[in-house]
Design a protein around this motif. Sequence first.
Motif, PDB file in Angstrom:
ATOM      1  N   ALA A  34     -32.290   9.036  81.731  1.00 17.76           N
ATOM      2  CA  ALA A  34     -31.869   9.711  82.956  1.00 17.76           C
ATOM      3  C   ALA A  34     -31.905  11.233  82.842  1.00 17.76           C
ATOM      4  N   GLU A  35     -32.040  11.854  84.019  1.00 20.91           N
ATOM      5  CA  GLU A  35     -31.871  13.301  84.128  1.00 20.91           C
ATOM      6  C   GLU A  35     -30.777  13.561  85.161  1.00 20.91           C
ATOM      7  N   PHE A  36     -30.020  14.637  84.924  1.00 24.37           N
ATOM      8  CA  PHE A  36     -28.964  15.042  85.838  1.00 24.37           C
ATOM      9  C   PHE A  36     -29.090  16.543  86.055  1.00 24.37           C
ATOM     10  N   MET A  37     -29.022  16.955  87.316  1.00 30.70           N
ATOM     11  CA  MET A  37     -29.081  18.379  87.630  1.00 30.70           C
ATOM     12  C   MET A  37     -28.032  18.708  88.677  1.00 30.70           C
ATOM     13  N   LEU A  38     -27.257  19.741  88.434  1.00 29.69           N
ATOM     14  CA  LEU A  38     -26.377  20.321  89.441  1.00 29.69           C
ATOM     15  C   LEU A  38     -27.073  21.624  89.807  1.00 29.69           C
ATOM     16  N   LEU A  39     -27.663  21.647  90.985  1.00 31.75           N
ATOM     17  CA  LEU A  39     -28.564  22.730  91.357  1.00 31.75           C
ATOM     18  C   LEU A  39     -27.844  23.942  91.944  1.00 31.75           C
ATOM     19  N   GLY A  40     -28.408  25.080  91.697  1.00 26.24           N
ATOM     20  CA  GLY A  40     -27.884  26.350  92.176  1.00 26.24           C
ATOM     21  C   GLY A  40     -28.460  27.456  91.324  1.00 26.24           C
ATOM     22  N   ALA A  43     -27.772  32.664  87.955  1.00 25.77           N
ATOM     23  CA  ALA A  43     -27.458  34.094  88.020  1.00 25.77           C
ATOM     24  C   ALA A  43     -26.221  34.351  88.880  1.00 25.77           C
ATOM     25  N   ALA A  44     -25.935  33.433  89.802  1.00 32.52           N
ATOM     26  CA  ALA A  44     -24.813  33.622  90.713  1.00 32.52           C
ATOM     27  C   ALA A  44     -23.562  32.849  90.321  1.00 32.52           C
ATOM     28  N   SER A  45     -23.716  31.843  89.443  1.00 37.24           N
ATOM     29  CA  SER A  45     -22.589  30.984  89.100  1.00 37.24           C
ATOM     30  C   SER A  45     -22.854  30.306  87.760  1.00 37.24           C
ATOM     31  N   PRO A  46     -21.808  30.089  86.953  1.00 39.87           N
ATOM     32  CA  PRO A  46     -21.999  29.364  85.696  1.00 39.87           C
ATOM     33  C   PRO A  46     -22.051  27.846  85.881  1.00 39.87           C
ATOM     34  N   VAL A  47     -21.894  27.379  87.092  1.00 41.62           N
ATOM     35  CA  VAL A  47     -21.773  25.943  87.349  1.00 41.62           C
ATOM     36  C   VAL A  47     -23.106  25.191  87.307  1.00 41.62           C
ATOM     37  N   PRO A  48     -24.238  25.713  87.811  1.00 40.02           N
ATOM     38  CA  PRO A  48     -25.484  24.945  87.753  1.00 40.02           C
ATOM     39  C   PRO A  48     -25.848  24.586  86.316  1.00 40.02           C
ATOM     40  N   LEU A  49     -26.363  23.364  86.153  1.00 41.00           N
ATOM     41  CA  LEU A  49     -26.722  22.893  84.819  1.00 41.00           C
ATOM     42  C   LEU A  49     -27.654  21.717  84.943  1.00 41.00           C
ATOM     43  N   VAL A  60     -22.618  16.325  79.822  1.00 45.69           N
ATOM     44  CA  VAL A  60     -22.492  17.141  81.035  1.00 45.69           C
ATOM     45  C   VAL A  60     -21.476  16.515  81.986  1.00 45.69           C
ATOM     46  N   LEU A  61     -21.569  15.207  82.193  1.00 42.32           N
ATOM     47  CA  LEU A  61     -20.630  14.550  83.103  1.00 42.32           C
ATOM     48  C   LEU A  61     -19.209  14.561  82.541  1.00 42.32           C
ATOM     49  N   ARG A  62     -19.066  14.450  81.234  1.00 46.14           N
ATOM     50  CA  ARG A  62     -17.738  14.549  80.620  1.00 46.14           C
ATOM     51  C   ARG A  62     -17.117  15.909  80.919  1.00 46.14           C
ATOM     52  N   ARG A  63     -17.900  16.977  80.749  1.00 44.89           N
ATOM     53  CA  ARG A  63     -17.393  18.323  81.027  1.00 44.89           C
ATOM     54  C   ARG A  63     -17.076  18.512  82.511  1.00 44.89           C
ATOM     55  N   LEU A  64     -17.953  18.030  83.377  1.00 48.10           N
ATOM     56  CA  LEU A  64     -17.706  18.147  84.814  1.00 48.10           C
ATOM     57  C   LEU A  64     -16.458  17.371  85.232  1.00 48.10           C
ATOM     58  N   MET A  65     -16.297  16.169  84.677  1.00 49.48           N
ATOM     59  CA  MET A  65     -15.146  15.352  85.047  1.00 49.48           C
ATOM     60  C   MET A  65     -13.850  15.953  84.520  1.00 49.48           C
ATOM     61  N   PHE A 123     -26.544  18.837  95.019  1.00 51.72           N
ATOM     62  CA  PHE A 123     -26.461  20.116  95.715  1.00 51.72           C
ATOM     63  C   PHE A 123     -25.002  20.300  96.114  1.00 51.72           C
ATOM     64  N   ALA A 124     -24.367  21.319  95.546  1.00 49.57           N
ATOM     65  CA  ALA A 124     -22.947  21.564  95.795  1.00 49.57           C
ATOM     66  C   ALA A 124     -22.740  23.053  96.041  1.00 49.57           C
ATOM     67  N   ASP A 125     -21.595  23.396  96.552  1.00 45.20           N
ATOM     68  CA  ASP A 125     -21.220  24.795  96.753  1.00 45.20           C
ATOM     69  C   ASP A 125     -20.789  25.349  95.396  1.00 45.20           C
ATOM     70  N   THR A 126     -21.744  25.912  94.660  1.00 47.72           N
ATOM     71  CA  THR A 126     -21.445  26.380  93.309  1.00 47.72           C
ATOM     72  C   THR A 126     -20.557  27.615  93.321  1.00 47.72           C
ATOM     73  N   ALA A 127     -20.586  28.398  94.388  1.00 46.63           N
ATOM     74  CA  ALA A 127     -19.662  29.542  94.500  1.00 46.63           C
ATOM     75  C   ALA A 127     -18.219  29.037  94.617  1.00 46.63           C
ATOM     76  N   LEU A 128     -18.021  27.983  95.402  1.00 44.37           N
ATOM     77  CA  LEU A 128     -16.695  27.378  95.514  1.00 44.37           C
ATOM     78  C   LEU A 128     -16.261  26.802  94.173  1.00 44.37           C
ATOM     79  N   ALA A 129     -17.156  26.119  93.500  1.00 42.19           N
ATOM     80  CA  ALA A 129     -16.822  25.546  92.197  1.00 42.19           C
ATOM     81  C   ALA A 129     -16.413  26.636  91.208  1.00 42.19           C
ATOM     82  N   SER A 130     -17.129  27.736  91.211  1.00 39.20           N
ATOM     83  CA  SER A 130     -16.776  28.871  90.331  1.00 39.20           C
ATOM     84  C   SER A 130     -15.391  29.399  90.665  1.00 39.20           C
ATOM     85  N   ARG A 131     -15.103  29.526  91.945  1.00 36.29           N
ATOM     86  CA  ARG A 131     -13.785  30.028  92.379  1.00 36.29           C
ATOM     87  C   ARG A 131     -12.682  29.075  91.944  1.00 36.29           C
TER      88      ARG A 131
END
Length: 135
Positions: A34-40, A43-49, A60-65, A123-131
């Motif tokens: 499998a591949e997993f991507m949190l897109l964004g 440069a604007a947020s540390p959340v994309p991976l 990755v999912l362990r860290r996100l959870m 596809f998520a609001d990575t700015a919100l996630a960073s906040r």
Amino acid sequence: MEERAEIEAVLRAAYDARRRGDLDGVMAHFSPRAEFMLLGSPAASPVPLSALGIAAVREVLRRLMASFEFHDLELRTVLVEGNRAAVHWSARVRAPASGLEASTELLDLVRLEAGKIVSFKQFADTALASRLLRA
């Protein structure tokens, strides 16, 4: 080819496991390759991976959870075409480290083979996630 009902069942089970915070339950639905991507924009947020392969996806999912809890998770729309699906969902997201929470909507593009997720692009609001992560 996957049947629509089978794909929906896999997806609903995976999202339910995520809502419960059950990493093993989520991982049971991923293919070993499998591949997993949190897109964004990184440069604007540390959340994309991104992660490739079951071990990397699990980490990755362990860290996100650990970073984000989902409450009131609702699958709003599940569109299936062949072995691909688009899932529009909403949740109240809480970051345990900061105690901050917010409601948001997300969109996931998923591809399955043999009943397992081989590609998951979120596809998520990575700015919100960073906040939310800020203490």
